[in-house]
Design an enzyme around this catalytic site. Structure first.
Site, short mmCIF file in Angstrom:
data_model
loop_
_atom_site.label_atom_id
_atom_site.label_comp_id
_atom_site.label_asym_id
_atom_site.label_seq_id
_atom_site.Cartn_x
_atom_site.Cartn_y
_atom_site.Cartn_z
N LYS A 260 3.83 -15.36 2.63
CA LYS A 260 3.68 -16.08 1.36
C LYS A 260 5.10 -16.41 0.90
O LYS A 260 5.54 -16.02 -0.20
CB LYS A 260 2.91 -15.20 0.35
CG LYS A 260 2.49 -15.90 -0.92
CD LYS A 260 1.37 -16.90 -0.73
CE LYS A 260 1.05 -17.58 -2.04
NZ LYS A 260 0.17 -18.75 -1.89
N ASP B 30 -10.27 -8.28 8.57
CA ASP B 30 -11.71 -8.15 8.26
C ASP B 30 -12.38 -9.52 8.34
O ASP B 30 -13.49 -9.65 8.86
CB ASP B 30 -11.93 -7.55 6.87
CG ASP B 30 -12.04 -6.03 6.94
OD1 ASP B 30 -11.72 -5.47 8.01
OD2 ASP B 30 -12.44 -5.41 5.94
N ASP C 184 -2.74 -18.04 2.37
CA ASP C 184 -3.94 -18.71 1.83
C ASP C 184 -4.44 -19.76 2.82
O ASP C 184 -5.65 -19.89 3.04
CB ASP C 184 -3.67 -19.31 0.44
CG ASP C 184 -2.27 -19.89 0.28
OD1 ASP C 184 -1.46 -19.77 1.22
OD2 ASP C 184 -1.99 -20.48 -0.77
N TYR D 94 0.82 -1.22 0.00
CA TYR D 94 0.00 0.00 0.00
C TYR D 94 0.85 1.27 0.00
O TYR D 94 0.36 2.35 -0.28
CB TYR D 94 -0.94 0.03 1.20
CG TYR D 94 -1.96 -1.11 1.24
CD1 TYR D 94 -2.14 -1.94 0.13
CD2 TYR D 94 -2.72 -1.36 2.36
CE1 TYR D 94 -3.05 -2.98 0.16
CE2 TYR D 94 -3.64 -2.39 2.40
CZ TYR D 94 -3.80 -3.21 1.30
OH TYR D 94 -4.70 -4.23 1.34
N ASP E 72 -4.74 -6.60 6.35
CA ASP E 72 -5.95 -5.87 5.97
C ASP E 72 -7.08 -6.86 5.70
O ASP E 72 -8.20 -6.75 6.23
CB ASP E 72 -5.62 -5.05 4.70
CG ASP E 72 -6.76 -4.13 4.30
OD1 ASP E 72 -7.70 -3.96 5.09
OD2 ASP E 72 -6.70 -3.58 3.18
#
Ligand code: NAD
Length: 361
Positions: free
Chosen positions: A195, A255, A227, A146, A251
């Protein structure tokens, strides 16, 4: 002890929920012999109305000079509020970005806890909900994808967009230390999410986590691919204590982890930097649709205040007392409208605050 709190009510339901959190803090202060001094700070739409900008320099300085910042929420009704046509850097939400940046907050903490009494709101299957869960997502907040360089250009006649994912070892080390410190206050287990089968940043992430882990021999560390983590959060969330991860993974996972609790009015959060100064706020927004009606759920804000006691003031006993009082109120079947189910006793925002205050031991 004596603490200075910058109190930002903000917009919408902000003033109602912050009022209840302060009520609870005042009971804690009295019972445990502390002094909390509040300085009111304007941020968001109310600051635009008063000063023409969402966060003034003076307001930021007040926040910086405090021991912690307690925030309600900012913003109006998206698309129709009176601030909608302002430039993005002058809209209410720009205040949030400015204060996070101004305070140097690089760690975001989002707890996800399933109350026994609210299990029916959990969207997971009954056997998973019955096992319960109590985890904390610690997310790096100011680096990674980001904040990397980005561009859109035409390459050989084809429009091409590029985003850059970059972390240096110091950025990883400081969030890792936060994560381990938080694990030490909890069940001492960290799941570091990456990852690493694809990304260099993840390999560096894992290397630094392993180095920092040597300073915290009591903490058990496991590595999990992002994942797999997304799947495990819905399959077996009870396995997690602290999930430590980079910005974009955090992020998305935070959520997911909060939605499995099923109730937005219950979700607290904290943002921390290198010092003890932190920003504490509910995960939800200003809820303009219910503002001024005294029906908002103040629990997320009260839980955020409990996080402030724990992480900025090191008052763990006091934080435990607030959390226990909330559990007790729910056990006695009191509910605000957002978590109301048949047979429960519906109360207003201010009544919920009073009920929690009365149960602080
Ligand atoms: P929201 O979280 O404000 O509301 C979503 C829905 O949840 C609404 O129906 C609302 O009534 C309900 N809700 C939220 N909090 C509640 C509570 N404590 N008790 C009961 N019900 C609650 O999200 P939104 O509608 O997308 O955004 C409204 C405004 O808030 C926007 O201006 C947005 O930019 C802003 N916002 C601010 C923050 C923040 O200050 N950190 C975060 C998110 C959104």
């Amino acid at each position: 002890m004596n603490f200075n709190i910058a109190s930002i009510s903000g917009d919408g339901i902000g003033p109602e929920i912050v009022r209840e959190a302060k009520k609870v803090l005042d009971v804690v202060a009295k019972k445990y012999n502390h002094t909390f001094n509040y300085t009111e700070v304007l941020m968001g739409g109310c600051s635009i109305d008063a000063h023409g900008e969402p966060l003034t320099k003076e307001a930021l300085e007040t926040a910086k000079a405090s021991d912690a910042v307690l925030l309600g929420a900012v913003g109006g009704t998206v698309g129709v509020d009176k601030w909608y046509d302002l430039a993005p850097n002058l809209r209410p939400e720009a205040g949030l970005l400015a204060i996070r940046k101004g305070l140097g907050l690089f760690a975001n903490l989002r707890p996800s806890f399933l109350y026994d009494e609210l299990k029916s709101a959990c969207p997971l299957k009954e056997s998973v909900a019955d096992a319960g869960f109590d985890m904390m997502i610690v997310r790096e907040l100011t680096g990674g994808l980001y904040f990397g360089d980005r561009k859109t250009e035409t390459v050989d006649g084809v429009v091409t967009a590029t985003d850059t994912l970059k972390y240096d070892e110091n950025e990883i080390r400081r969030i890792a230390i936060k994560g381990f410190e938080i694990a030490m206050k909890r069940r001492k287990k960290i799941t570091s999410v990456d990852k690493a089968n694809v990304l260099d940043t993840s390999r560096l992430w894992n290397k630094v986590i392993a180095e920092v882990a040597k300073d915290y021999p009591e903490v058990v560390v496991e590595n999990m691919l992002v994942d797999n983590c997304a799947m495990q959060l819905v399959k077996n969330p009870a396995q997690f204590d602290v999930i430590l991860t980079e910005n974009m993974f955090g992020d998305i996972l935070s959520d997911e982890a909060s939605m499995v609790t099923g109730s937005i009015g219950m979700l607290s959060s904290a943002s921390l930097g290198a010092t003890k100064l932190g920003l504490y706020e509910p995960s939800h927004g200003a809820a303009p649709d219910i503002a001024g009606q005294d029906i908002a759920n103040p629990i997320a804000t009260i839980l955020s205040a409990a996080m402030m006691l724990r992480y900025s003031f090191d008052l763990d006993k006091e934080a435990d007392a607030v959390e226990a009082a909330i559990k007790q109120v729910l056990k006695e079947d009191y509910r605000t409208v957002d978590i109301m189910t048949e047979g429960m006793k519906q109360v207003k925002c201010s009544e919920m605050g009073d009920l929690i205050c009365e149960r602080i031991a």
